[in-house]
Scaffold this motif. Structure first.
Motif, PDB file in Angstrom:
ATOM      1  N   ALA A 111       0.868  -1.052  -0.044  1.00  0.00           N
ATOM      2  CA  ALA A 111      -0.061   0.029  -0.072  1.00  0.00           C
ATOM      3  C   ALA A 111       0.655   1.282   0.081  1.00  0.00           C
ATOM      4  O   ALA A 111       0.792   2.290  -0.776  1.00  0.00           O
ATOM      5  N   GLU A 112       2.170   1.417   0.903  1.00  0.00           N
ATOM      6  CA  GLU A 112       2.792   2.399   0.779  1.00  0.00           C
ATOM      7  C   GLU A 112       3.491   3.110  -0.459  1.00  0.00           C
ATOM      8  O   GLU A 112       3.264   4.140  -1.122  1.00  0.00           O
ATOM      9  N   PRO A 113       4.318   2.101  -1.133  1.00  0.00           N
ATOM     10  CA  PRO A 113       4.777   2.175  -2.387  1.00  0.00           C
ATOM     11  C   PRO A 113       3.663   2.964  -3.487  1.00  0.00           C
ATOM     12  O   PRO A 113       3.703   3.733  -4.235  1.00  0.00           O
ATOM     13  N   LEU A 114       2.471   2.194  -3.570  1.00  0.00           N
ATOM     14  CA  LEU A 114       1.586   2.532  -4.420  1.00  0.00           C
ATOM     15  C   LEU A 114       0.925   3.819  -4.317  1.00  0.00           C
ATOM     16  O   LEU A 114       0.781   4.686  -4.967  1.00  0.00           O
ATOM     17  N   PHE A 365       7.663  -6.724  -2.174  1.00  0.00           N
ATOM     18  CA  PHE A 365       6.344  -6.704  -2.390  1.00  0.00           C
ATOM     19  C   PHE A 365       5.875  -5.371  -2.981  1.00  0.00           C
ATOM     20  O   PHE A 365       5.157  -5.304  -3.752  1.00  0.00           O
ATOM     21  N   GLY A 366       6.671  -4.026  -2.486  1.00  0.00           N
ATOM     22  CA  GLY A 366       6.407  -2.956  -3.121  1.00  0.00           C
ATOM     23  C   GLY A 366       6.489  -2.955  -4.776  1.00  0.00           C
ATOM     24  O   GLY A 366       5.753  -2.032  -5.415  1.00  0.00           O
ATOM     25  N   PHE A 371       5.224  -2.716 -10.454  1.00  0.00           N
ATOM     26  CA  PHE A 371       5.370  -3.462 -11.861  1.00  0.00           C
ATOM     27  C   PHE A 371       3.822  -3.715 -12.490  1.00  0.00           C
ATOM     28  O   PHE A 371       3.590  -3.439 -13.431  1.00  0.00           O
ATOM     29  N   LYS A 372       3.037  -4.165 -11.373  1.00  0.00           N
ATOM     30  CA  LYS A 372       1.610  -4.508 -11.950  1.00  0.00           C
ATOM     31  C   LYS A 372       0.961  -3.359 -12.220  1.00  0.00           C
ATOM     32  O   LYS A 372       0.120  -3.313 -13.342  1.00  0.00           O
ATOM     33  N   ALA A 379      -5.222  -2.189 -12.192  1.00  0.00           N
ATOM     34  CA  ALA A 379      -5.622  -0.976 -11.477  1.00  0.00           C
ATOM     35  C   ALA A 379      -5.487  -0.998  -9.966  1.00  0.00           C
ATOM     36  O   ALA A 379      -6.343  -0.900  -9.219  1.00  0.00           O
ATOM     37  N   TYR A 380      -4.287  -1.194  -9.324  1.00  0.00           N
ATOM     38  CA  TYR A 380      -4.085  -1.466  -8.020  1.00  0.00           C
ATOM     39  C   TYR A 380      -4.228  -0.302  -7.107  1.00  0.00           C
ATOM     40  O   TYR A 380      -5.065  -0.294  -6.022  1.00  0.00           O
TER      41      TYR A 380
END
Length: 534
Positions: A111-114, A365-366, A371-372, A379-380
């Protein structure tokens, strides 16, 4: 005859701590909206008006720990000079990470990097290459050297006083070099009571986040609705594990769960790494380390005074307040499990080994989430904004092979991390609240359980008045950090003064301590050379 655990409680500590706690819970029941608005106002007031204090002292704490690790007192042991560590290096590392970061690691890993990709700091263009790298490096800042240094300020100072100076595990007792016999007065024990409340307020953030993320995972896997009833059921089920863990004691409870959880976390991290975009993860990891090293001070001291986007207040300053509110409990816990180790060993574990593991976890994880979002049109960010930050990691896991199995294992990871975090905090809160004559190093099981119950109750209260949002949980940490910040500065001055006094009295022989390590190493090298020749 065994003494009743209620009679072991120091009222001068327990009454202030629980009085504040009960008042907050009562206020939430009577006027949840009014309380929510008030704590939000206080959060904004403190982070905007005094955020610079948190950022500046964060850097000061880091330099203090570096001085401890490489300065003249680096080989001073937390205990007598002939004392030995009580835990293996693996168990020691596992307990430090599990109690130090625990729930936060699993909650924010995607969540934080996104979030930073979508709304980067310092005027960067959202979703740009620059923002993607800064998303990871900013996360490294928030979970790296300064947070661990904040823990070390309390961990090393309290370990020094508890095991070398033989003082009880009370924060006020560690201030004797500054205030003399005044620390024996009841007013200083009341001060300890406010510290205990601050700790409970701080761990409330982690506990609330863990409960919310468990609810999100259950919704993702089984369609169970995320509402107050689900939060209560999770809290009750978790309280059963906490009670069993708490009454089993520090060695049995936390050590057992940590030795399960850290290998499970490592397994999940390796699986996600192997199944994810390996080259992108490593390239982003490398770029983020470079960005962090090249821009460390601008990032660590940025208050956003001109742009006033709220980024610094909502993230970096909040995090520093959270770590500070958690520092007394995590630090005292670290002190408890670090007896027999040198100051340098303890600091290097927290400024080298632990951050490296944390960085790799967040990079895996980040960067997989980035990448996705960037290259597979997933649409994360939109999903996270709709379902909440607690859902982000489950969205990523669902897109990987064996997604259901990985999500189920991640739920177990969250559940146990929640237990180890609160178990450790309840243990040390009980230590501080126990009378000196009743062996506070081994607090009663009843008091430990009562502290765990207080933490879970306040966490549930803050979730409900915030209607499942994290703002009230953040406010809890900031409010709890105010008194603790002052205490940490006093602990630094007190420890330095005490070590210098001991050096003058001959109780610490700096020259002998700092000669011993190379001499022993030379002896080992001679032995190895003889073995080779033979």
């Amino acid at each position: 005859m065994k003494k009743n655990w209620l009679k072991m409680i120091d009222p001068y500590v327990a009454i202030p701590a629980f009085a504040i706690l009960f008042c907050l819970i009562g206020w939430a029941v009577i006027s949840p909206q009014g309380m929510g608005e008030t704590v939000t106002w206080l959060f904004n007031f403190l982070t905007n008006g005094f955020g610079w204090v948190y950022l500046f002292l964060g850097v000061v704490f880091l330099f203090f720990c570096i001085w401890l690790a490489f300065g003249p007192y680096r080989n001073v042991k937390l205990g007598p000079d002939d004392s030995k560590p009580e835990h293996s290096n693996f168990s020691w590392f596992s307990m430090i990470v599990a109690c130090g970061y625990g729930v936060g690691l699993v909650y924010w890993c995607v969540a934080e990097p996104l979030t930073f990709l979508d709304a980067p700091p310092m005027g960067m263009e959202p979703y740009s290459a620059e923002a993607a790298v800064r998303a990871i490096s900013q996360t490294f800042l928030h979970w790296g050297w300064i947070p661990w240094a904040i823990y070390m300020v309390v961990g090393v100072t309290m370990g020094y006083f508890m095991f070398r100076k033989k003082v009880p595990p009370f924060f006020s007792a560690a201030l004797r070099p500054l205030f003399g016999d005044k620390v024996d007065k009841k007013g200083f024990r009341v001060f300890d009571g406010f510290i205990v409340y601050g700790v409970i307020a701080g761990v409330t953030t982690a506990t609330g986040l863990g409960i919310m993320q468990l609810a999100s995972g259950l919704h993702s896997l089984f369609g169970i609705p995320e509402n107050n009833l689900t939060y209560i059921i999770i809290a009750v089920a978790w309280a059963v594990l906490i009670t069993v863990c708490t009454v089993s004691g520090l060695d049995k409870g936390i050590k057992l769960l940590s030795n399960i959880n850290i290998p499970l976390a490592a397994f999940l991290c390796i699986v996600v790494f192997v199944l994810g975009p390996i080259a992108f993860i490593m390239n982003t990891f490398c770029s983020a380390i470079g960005d962090l090293l090249g821009n460390f001070f601008p990032m660590a001291l940025w208050t956003d005074s001109v742009g006033q986007t709220g980024f610094a207040q909502g993230w970096t300053i909040f995090y520093w307040a959270w770590w500070i509110a958690s520092a007394p409990s995590t630090g005292l816990f670290v002190a408890n499990i670090s007896k027999g180790r040198t100051i340098k060993e303890v600091v290097m574990m927290h400024l080298a080994a632990a951050p490296l593991a944390t960085f790799f976890w967040y990079a895996t994880f980040g960067a997989s989430g980035l990448f996705k979002q960037l290259f597979e049109n997933a649409a994360y960010v939109a999903t996270m904004n709709e379902l909440g930050t607690q859902s982000a990691v489950f969205t990523l896991l669902a897109d990987l092979p064996f997604g259901q199995i990985l999500s189920a294992l991640f739920l177990i990871l969250i559940f146990i991390f929640l237990a180890t975090t609160v178990d450790g905090y309840a243990y040390v809160c009980a230590q501080v609240a126990t009378k000196e004559e009743d062996n506070p190093l081994l607090p009663s099981k009843g008091l430990r359980a009562a502290m765990a119950l207080a933490i879970s109750t306040l966490a549930l209260t803050m979730i409900m008045i915030g209607e499942g949002q994290i703002k009230t949980l953040q406010s809890s940490s900031v409010l709890g950090s105010i008194v603790i910040l002052v205490m940490m500065v006093l602990l630094i001055v007190s420890m330095v003064k005490s070590m210098k006094q001991d050096e003058m009295k001959g109780l610490i022989d700096v020259d002998a301590l700092n000669r011993r390590t190379p001499e022993i190493q030379n002896e080992k090298n001679v032995e190895k050379n003889e073995e080779v020749l033979n």
